[in-house]
Design a protein around this motif. Structure first.
Motif, mmCIF file in Angstrom:
data_model
loop_
_atom_site.group_PDB
_atom_site.id
_atom_site.type_symbol
_atom_site.label_atom_id
_atom_site.label_comp_id
_atom_site.label_asym_id
_atom_site.label_seq_id
_atom_site.Cartn_x
_atom_site.Cartn_y
_atom_site.Cartn_z
ATOM 1 N N GLY A 1 0.685 -1.266 -0.060
ATOM 2 C CA GLY A 1 0.077 -0.024 -0.049
ATOM 3 C C GLY A 1 0.812 1.145 0.080
ATOM 4 O O GLY A 1 2.012 1.025 0.268
ATOM 5 N N TYR A 2 0.240 2.519 -0.494
ATOM 6 C CA TYR A 2 0.823 3.723 -0.406
ATOM 7 C C TYR A 2 2.228 3.597 -1.127
ATOM 8 O O TYR A 2 3.286 3.933 -0.895
ATOM 9 C CB TYR A 2 1.411 4.177 0.858
ATOM 10 N N GLY A 3 2.053 2.854 -2.207
ATOM 11 C CA GLY A 3 3.175 2.697 -3.273
ATOM 12 C C GLY A 3 3.714 1.375 -3.249
ATOM 13 O O GLY A 3 4.434 1.011 -4.188
ATOM 14 N N LEU A 4 3.701 0.683 -2.104
ATOM 15 C CA LEU A 4 4.495 -0.625 -2.077
ATOM 16 C C LEU A 4 3.586 -1.979 -2.524
ATOM 17 O O LEU A 4 2.320 -1.959 -2.321
ATOM 18 C CB LEU A 4 4.734 -0.889 -0.529
ATOM 19 N N ASP A 5 3.998 -2.666 -3.370
ATOM 20 C CA ASP A 5 3.352 -3.775 -4.031
ATOM 21 C C ASP A 5 3.566 -5.018 -3.317
ATOM 22 O O ASP A 5 4.667 -5.506 -2.732
ATOM 23 C CB ASP A 5 3.822 -3.689 -5.497
ATOM 24 N N TYR A 6 2.870 -5.964 -4.027
ATOM 25 C CA TYR A 6 2.800 -7.313 -3.844
ATOM 26 C C TYR A 6 2.636 -7.914 -5.241
ATOM 27 O O TYR A 6 1.389 -7.616 -5.750
ATOM 28 C CB TYR A 6 2.276 -8.166 -2.821
ATOM 29 N N GLN A 7 3.493 -8.602 -6.101
ATOM 30 C CA GLN A 7 3.483 -8.903 -7.416
ATOM 31 C C GLN A 7 2.757 -7.675 -8.127
ATOM 32 O O GLN A 7 1.839 -7.985 -9.092
ATOM 33 C CB GLN A 7 2.470 -10.169 -7.429
ATOM 34 N N ASP A 8 3.017 -6.425 -8.124
ATOM 35 C CA ASP A 8 2.867 -5.242 -8.763
ATOM 36 C C ASP A 8 1.315 -4.977 -8.434
ATOM 37 O O ASP A 8 1.000 -3.979 -8.915
ATOM 38 C CB ASP A 8 2.904 -5.510 -10.290
ATOM 39 N N LEU A 9 0.741 -5.458 -7.382
ATOM 40 C CA LEU A 9 -0.628 -4.988 -6.819
ATOM 41 C C LEU A 9 -0.476 -4.471 -5.806
ATOM 42 O O LEU A 9 0.507 -4.290 -4.996
ATOM 43 C CB LEU A 9 -1.365 -6.243 -6.764
ATOM 44 N N TYR A 10 -1.549 -3.546 -5.236
ATOM 45 C CA TYR A 10 -1.861 -2.983 -3.699
ATOM 46 C C TYR A 10 -1.106 -1.542 -3.955
ATOM 47 O O TYR A 10 -1.000 -1.229 -2.844
ATOM 48 C CB TYR A 10 -1.331 -3.653 -2.756
ATOM 49 N N ARG A 11 -0.351 -1.194 -4.782
ATOM 50 C CA ARG A 11 0.341 0.038 -4.776
ATOM 51 C C ARG A 11 -0.582 1.415 -4.532
ATOM 52 O O ARG A 11 -0.216 2.271 -3.856
ATOM 53 C CB ARG A 11 1.228 0.504 -6.055
ATOM 54 N N ASN A 12 -1.779 1.204 -4.760
ATOM 55 C CA ASN A 12 -2.843 2.238 -5.006
ATOM 56 C C ASN A 12 -3.483 2.164 -3.412
ATOM 57 O O ASN A 12 -4.257 3.156 -3.236
ATOM 58 C CB ASN A 12 -4.002 2.122 -5.901
ATOM 59 N N LEU A 13 -3.349 1.381 -2.730
ATOM 60 C CA LEU A 13 -3.952 1.522 -1.417
ATOM 61 C C LEU A 13 -3.715 2.814 -0.800
ATOM 62 O O LEU A 13 -2.302 3.121 -0.531
ATOM 63 C CB LEU A 13 -3.606 0.502 -0.371
ATOM 64 N N PRO A 14 -4.565 3.428 -0.131
ATOM 65 C CA PRO A 14 -4.316 4.730 0.542
ATOM 66 C C PRO A 14 -3.611 4.683 2.059
ATOM 67 O O PRO A 14 -3.323 5.605 2.512
ATOM 68 C CB PRO A 14 -5.342 5.512 0.695
ATOM 69 N N TYR A 15 -3.429 3.348 2.539
ATOM 70 C CA TYR A 15 -3.066 3.131 3.570
ATOM 71 C C TYR A 15 -1.928 2.086 3.692
ATOM 72 O O TYR A 15 -1.891 1.465 2.517
ATOM 73 C CB TYR A 15 -3.978 2.596 4.641
ATOM 74 N N VAL A 16 -1.360 1.732 4.607
ATOM 75 C CA VAL A 16 -0.549 0.617 4.722
ATOM 76 C C VAL A 16 -1.083 -0.781 5.405
ATOM 77 O O VAL A 16 -1.347 -0.440 6.450
ATOM 78 C CB VAL A 16 1.230 1.095 5.411
ATOM 79 N N GLY A 17 -0.849 -1.647 4.610
ATOM 80 C CA GLY A 17 -1.342 -3.097 5.434
ATOM 81 C C GLY A 17 -0.315 -3.931 5.170
ATOM 82 O O GLY A 17 0.711 -4.205 4.489
ATOM 83 N N VAL A 18 -0.770 -5.329 6.109
ATOM 84 C CA VAL A 18 0.048 -6.355 6.205
ATOM 85 C C VAL A 18 -0.668 -7.499 5.672
ATOM 86 O O VAL A 18 -1.850 -7.630 5.794
ATOM 87 C CB VAL A 18 0.371 -6.911 7.741
ATOM 88 N N LEU A 19 -0.114 -8.028 4.658
ATOM 89 C CA LEU A 19 -0.870 -8.909 3.815
ATOM 90 C C LEU A 19 -1.306 -10.287 4.816
ATOM 91 O O LEU A 19 -0.361 -10.801 5.509
ATOM 92 C CB LEU A 19 0.083 -9.492 2.649
ATOM 93 N N GLU A 20 -2.416 -10.793 4.548
ATOM 94 C CA GLU A 20 -2.677 -11.832 5.184
ATOM 95 C C GLU A 20 -2.702 -13.279 4.524
ATOM 96 O O GLU A 20 -2.773 -13.188 3.331
ATOM 97 C CB GLU A 20 -4.258 -11.755 5.910
ATOM 98 N N GLU A 21 -2.793 -14.389 5.004
ATOM 99 C CA GLU A 21 -2.873 -15.574 4.357
ATOM 100 C C GLU A 21 -3.920 -15.404 3.121
ATOM 101 O O GLU A 21 -3.530 -15.866 1.940
ATOM 102 C CB GLU A 21 -3.217 -16.757 5.320
ATOM 103 N N SER A 22 -4.757 -15.013 3.378
ATOM 104 C CA SER A 22 -6.032 -15.215 2.134
ATOM 105 C C SER A 22 -5.706 -14.172 1.104
ATOM 106 O O SER A 22 -6.311 -14.344 0.040
ATOM 107 C CB SER A 22 -7.353 -14.792 2.703
ATOM 108 N N ASP A 23 -4.785 -13.180 1.307
ATOM 109 C CA ASP A 23 -4.531 -12.220 0.131
ATOM 110 C C ASP A 23 -3.176 -12.734 -0.536
ATOM 111 O O ASP A 23 -2.891 -12.409 -1.639
ATOM 112 C CB ASP A 23 -4.027 -10.880 0.959
ATOM 113 N N LEU A 24 -2.874 -14.066 -0.078
ATOM 114 C CA LEU A 24 -1.459 -14.546 -0.745
ATOM 115 C C LEU A 24 -1.772 -15.389 -1.909
ATOM 116 O O LEU A 24 -0.712 -15.777 -2.492
ATOM 117 C CB LEU A 24 -0.385 -14.977 0.341
ATOM 118 N N LYS A 25 -2.837 -15.677 -2.225
ATOM 119 C CA LYS A 25 -3.102 -16.407 -3.464
ATOM 120 C C LYS A 25 -2.464 -15.770 -4.839
ATOM 121 O O LYS A 25 -2.636 -14.527 -4.890
ATOM 122 C CB LYS A 25 -4.570 -16.896 -3.803
ATOM 123 N N GLN A 26 -2.010 -16.857 -5.464
ATOM 124 C CA GLN A 26 -1.672 -16.070 -6.759
ATOM 125 C C GLN A 26 -2.717 -15.262 -7.377
ATOM 126 O O GLN A 26 -3.619 -15.641 -7.638
ATOM 127 C CB GLN A 26 -1.341 -17.302 -7.721
#
Ligand code: 5GP
Ligand code: MG
Length: 177
Positions: A148-173
């Motif tokens: 979030g806030y610019g940081l990605d996981y596999q080029d996604l999530y950069r647009n989140l306006p907050y910073v989050g920690v990925l959870e198990e359910s977010d980690l699917k391909q």
């Protein structure tokens, strides 16, 4: 997604960083060099709070190749502005092992700026493998993989306006199909 830093806290933090920069640089012109792509959102928010004359230059560095494991660092400075004799502020999204910031700083020094300082949005405590530390960091965070806030996981999530920690359910391909 677990929220680690809320949008309002981020905006307060970025304003505080702008104040610190005004205290240090006063009205002197500043060249902000932003490491793409992670610091894009911080760059956009920070520069709109700066009142001195500001030039912006982009540089690309990649260490995490889309996933969560660290690799070699590749730097592309082919679009750099001339920074000779200039005050330079290098910004990045996160200071993890510190390798990216140290290598990019070394590269910029060869271009003979008057000064270089570094500012990161997040500083991961205790993971650094280098002696240097950033001159400014907006937030210290524990050792978790954040997006979030610019940081990605596999080029996604950069647009989140907050910073989050990925959870198990977010980690699917994520597949495009
Ligand atoms: P360093 O060279 O300091 O180890 O790594 C810095 C780079 O690694 C950052 O610019 C960022 O791209 C990536 N990185 C390190 N930790 C994280 C993290 O928790 N989340 C994300 N999305 N990227 C990270
Ligand atoms: Mg990065």
């Amino acid at each position: 997604m677990k929220v680690l830093i809320r949008e309002e806290e981020i905006h307060e933090g970025i304003s505080k960083l702008a104040q610190q920069l005004h205290q240090h640089y006063g009205d002197s012109p500043l060249t902000v060099v932003a490491i793409m792509t992670g610091s894009l959102v911080m760059l956009a928010d920070l520069i709109r709070r700066l009142e001195m004359p500001v030039r912006i230059s982009l540089i690309a560095a990649s260490s995490y190749r889309g996933g969560m494991t660290s690799g070699e660092i590749e730097i592309d400075d082919s679009r750099m502005l001339d920074i000779r004799g200039r005050d330079v502020l290098l910004i990045d999204d996160i200071f993890d092992t510190g390798k990216t910031l140290v290598e990019v700083t070394a590269r910029l020094r060869k271009l003979k700026p008057k000064s270089i300082k570094t500012a990161v949005f997040l500083n991961k405590r205790g993971k650094s493998t280098v002696n240097e530390s950033p001159d400014y960091s907006v937030f210290d965070i524990p050792n978790a993989f954040v997006v979030g806030y610019g940081l990605d996981y596999q080029d996604l999530y950069r647009n989140l306006p907050y910073v989050g920690v990925l959870e198990e359910s977010d980690l699917k391909q994520h597949s495009p199909h």
